[in-house]
Scaffold this motif. Structure first.
Motif, PDB file in Angstrom:
ATOM      1  N   ASN A  43       0.816  -1.210   0.000  1.00  0.00           N
ATOM      2  CA  ASN A  43       0.000   0.000   0.000  1.00  0.00           C
ATOM      3  C   ASN A  43       0.852   1.263   0.000  1.00  0.00           C
ATOM      4  O   ASN A  43       0.500   2.249  -0.661  1.00  0.00           O
ATOM      5  N   LYS A  44       1.961   1.234   0.711  1.00  0.00           N
ATOM      6  CA  LYS A  44       2.867   2.386   0.742  1.00  0.00           C
ATOM      7  C   LYS A  44       3.423   2.663  -0.654  1.00  0.00           C
ATOM      8  O   LYS A  44       3.450   3.808  -1.107  1.00  0.00           O
ATOM      9  N   ARG A  87       0.641   4.075  -2.881  1.00  0.00           N
ATOM     10  CA  ARG A  87       0.381   5.487  -2.592  1.00  0.00           C
ATOM     11  C   ARG A  87       1.457   6.391  -3.174  1.00  0.00           C
ATOM     12  O   ARG A  87       1.164   7.447  -3.747  1.00  0.00           O
ATOM     13  N   LYS A 122       1.073   6.525  -7.023  1.00  0.00           N
ATOM     14  CA  LYS A 122      -0.090   7.319  -7.414  1.00  0.00           C
ATOM     15  C   LYS A 122       0.142   8.807  -7.175  1.00  0.00           C
ATOM     16  O   LYS A 122      -0.272   9.644  -7.985  1.00  0.00           O
ATOM     17  N   GLU A 123       0.792   9.156  -6.087  1.00  0.00           N
ATOM     18  CA  GLU A 123       1.080  10.563  -5.813  1.00  0.00           C
ATOM     19  C   GLU A 123       2.032  11.139  -6.853  1.00  0.00           C
ATOM     20  O   GLU A 123       1.829  12.245  -7.348  1.00  0.00           O
TER      21      GLU A 123
END
Length: 82
Positions: free
Chosen positions: A26-27, A30, A33-34
């Motif tokens: 998940n990290k 994220r 995506k950022e």
């Protein structure tokens, strides 16, 4: 793949075999995506799919750094080719 939307879109798939811990998966998702959000306006209107399926043999805290380096290399080569 080209799309009919106003901007580029991104999907990220990280298999459990590649990164065991969900927290790390998940990290990485994220972070990718950022980074994509900051660059999406300069990219063509396409749908991008990022698949990470190869086993990464590294320490837990180094995995996200390794994958982010690969992501940045991929976006650079993508922007040159399009």
């Amino acid at each position: 793949m080209p799309n009919d939307h106003d901007t580029a879109r991104l999907a990220v798939l990280i298999t459990k075999k590649a990164v065991n811990l969900a927290v790390t998966r998940n990290k990485v998702r994220r972070k990718i995506k950022e980074d994509f959000r900051t660059k999406c306006l300069s990219l063509p209107r396409h749908d991008f799919l990022v698949i990470i399926s190869s086993k990464i043999n590294s320490e837990k805290h180094e995995i996200s750094d390794i994958l982010m380096q690969e992501w940045k290399k991929s976006t650079e080569s993508l922007s040159k080719s399009l």
